[in-house]
Scaffold this motif. Structure first.
Motif, PDB file in Angstrom:
ATOM      1  N   SER A 190      12.888  -0.837 -15.994  1.00 32.41           N
ATOM      2  CA  SER A 190      12.682  -1.601 -15.098  1.00 32.41           C
ATOM      3  C   SER A 190      12.275  -0.921 -13.918  1.00 32.41           C
ATOM      4  CB  SER A 190      14.096  -2.113 -14.677  1.00 32.41           C
ATOM      5  OG  SER A 190      14.840  -1.267 -14.541  1.00 32.41           O
ATOM      6  N   GLY A 191      11.846   0.184 -13.951  1.00 31.88           N
ATOM      7  CA  GLY A 191      11.492   0.989 -12.667  1.00 31.88           C
ATOM      8  C   GLY A 191      10.084   0.788 -12.071  1.00 31.88           C
ATOM      9  N   TYR A 192       9.699   0.766 -11.078  1.00 35.45           N
ATOM     10  CA  TYR A 192       8.561   0.848 -10.568  1.00 35.45           C
ATOM     11  C   TYR A 192       7.551   1.812 -11.026  1.00 35.45           C
ATOM     12  CZ  TYR A 192       4.830   0.750  -6.901  1.00 35.45           C
ATOM     13  OH  TYR A 192       3.377   0.857  -6.178  1.00 35.45           O
ATOM     14  N   ASP A 248       7.369  10.265  -2.877  1.00 32.61           N
ATOM     15  CA  ASP A 248       7.905   9.693  -1.405  1.00 32.61           C
ATOM     16  C   ASP A 248       7.163   8.636  -0.752  1.00 32.61           C
ATOM     17  OD1 ASP A 248      10.202  11.504  -2.132  1.00 32.61           O
ATOM     18  OD2 ASP A 248       9.446  12.803  -0.454  1.00 32.61           O
ATOM     19  N   THR A 249       6.004   8.966  -0.839  1.00 35.11           N
ATOM     20  CA  THR A 249       5.059   8.011  -0.078  1.00 35.11           C
ATOM     21  C   THR A 249       4.842   6.514  -0.767  1.00 35.11           C
ATOM     22  OG1 THR A 249       3.553   9.576   0.689  1.00 35.11           O
ATOM     23  CG2 THR A 249       2.774   7.504   0.713  1.00 35.11           C
ATOM     24  N   GLU A 250       4.955   6.778  -2.210  1.00 33.72           N
ATOM     25  CA  GLU A 250       4.959   5.503  -2.974  1.00 33.72           C
ATOM     26  C   GLU A 250       6.081   4.833  -2.784  1.00 33.72           C
ATOM     27  OE1 GLU A 250       2.056   4.053  -4.047  1.00 33.72           O
ATOM     28  OE2 GLU A 250       1.018   5.738  -3.308  1.00 33.72           O
ATOM     29  N   ARG A 251       7.398   5.323  -2.891  1.00 37.26           N
ATOM     30  CA  ARG A 251       8.652   5.001  -2.865  1.00 37.26           C
ATOM     31  C   ARG A 251       8.780   4.045  -1.489  1.00 37.26           C
ATOM     32  NH1 ARG A 251      10.717  10.018  -5.371  1.00 37.26           N
ATOM     33  NH2 ARG A 251      10.902   9.380  -7.444  1.00 37.26           N
ATOM     34  N   HIS A 285       6.365   3.202   0.751  1.00 38.95           N
ATOM     35  CA  HIS A 285       5.422   1.880   0.431  1.00 38.95           C
ATOM     36  C   HIS A 285       6.469   0.748  -0.314  1.00 38.95           C
ATOM     37  CE1 HIS A 285       2.356  -0.761  -0.809  1.00 38.95           C
ATOM     38  NE2 HIS A 285       1.777  -0.373   0.450  1.00 38.95           N
ATOM     39  N   SER A 286       6.660   0.947  -1.428  1.00 38.67           N
ATOM     40  CA  SER A 286       7.499  -0.010  -2.153  1.00 38.67           C
ATOM     41  C   SER A 286       8.490  -0.704  -1.674  1.00 38.67           C
ATOM     42  CB  SER A 286       7.978   0.584  -3.686  1.00 38.67           C
ATOM     43  OG  SER A 286       8.426  -0.288  -4.393  1.00 38.67           O
ATOM     44  N   ALA A 287       9.345   0.087  -1.128  1.00 40.02           N
ATOM     45  CA  ALA A 287      10.533  -0.269  -0.230  1.00 40.02           C
ATOM     46  C   ALA A 287      10.009  -1.284   0.963  1.00 40.02           C
ATOM     47  CB  ALA A 287      11.401   0.650   0.311  1.00 40.02           C
ATOM     48  N   SER A 288       8.761  -1.192   1.564  1.00 44.97           N
ATOM     49  CA  SER A 288       8.497  -1.731   2.531  1.00 44.97           C
ATOM     50  C   SER A 288       7.611  -3.058   2.601  1.00 44.97           C
ATOM     51  CB  SER A 288       7.656  -1.028   3.388  1.00 44.97           C
ATOM     52  OG  SER A 288       6.397  -0.417   3.076  1.00 44.97           O
ATOM     53  N   SER A 289       7.320  -3.153   1.096  1.00 46.78           N
ATOM     54  CA  SER A 289       6.472  -4.264   0.649  1.00 46.78           C
ATOM     55  C   SER A 289       7.159  -5.350   0.212  1.00 46.78           C
ATOM     56  CB  SER A 289       5.475  -3.846  -0.331  1.00 46.78           C
ATOM     57  OG  SER A 289       4.640  -2.798   0.018  1.00 46.78           O
ATOM     58  N   PRO A 290       6.830  -6.470   0.293  1.00 42.95           N
ATOM     59  CA  PRO A 290       7.546  -7.728  -0.282  1.00 42.95           C
ATOM     60  C   PRO A 290       7.145  -8.062  -1.980  1.00 42.95           C
ATOM     61  CG  PRO A 290       5.784  -8.496   1.237  1.00 42.95           C
ATOM     62  CD  PRO A 290       5.740  -7.155   1.125  1.00 42.95           C
TER      63      PRO A 290
END
Length: 62
Positions: free
Chosen positions: A4-6, A50-53, A55-60
Motif C-alpha cells: 500500500s506504500g507510495y 525525503d523530497t518525494e515524501r 511532495h507526496s504529503a503536500s499533494s492531494p
C-alpha cells in the motif's frame, strides 16, 4: 515491502570510468543529486526520498 506504500521511480546515471562510483541520482520532484562514492550515493537516495515524501504529503490524493 508494503503493497500500500507510495512508490517513486529514481534514475541513477553512473560514470563508467569513475573509481569510486560517481554519477547523478534523478527523481521527479527536484534537482538531480550528484554523488561520488558509495556513501554519497546512499545520502543522495535518502535526500531524494525525503523530497518525494514531502511532495507526496503536500499533494492531494488522486
Amino acid at each position: 515491502m508494503s503493497e500500500s506504500g507510495y512508490r517513486v521511480r529514481l534514475t541513477v546515471e553512473v560514470v563508467l570510468s569513475a573509481d569510486p562510483i560517481e554519477g547523478v541520482l534523478r527523481h521527479p520532484h527536484g534537482a538531480g543529486k550528484p554523488f561520488a562514492g558509495w556513501v554519497a550515493l546512499i545520502r543522495a537516495l535518502e535526500l531524494a526520498l525525503d523530497t518525494e515524501r514531502a511532495h507526496s504529503a503536500s499533494s492531494p490524493p488522486g
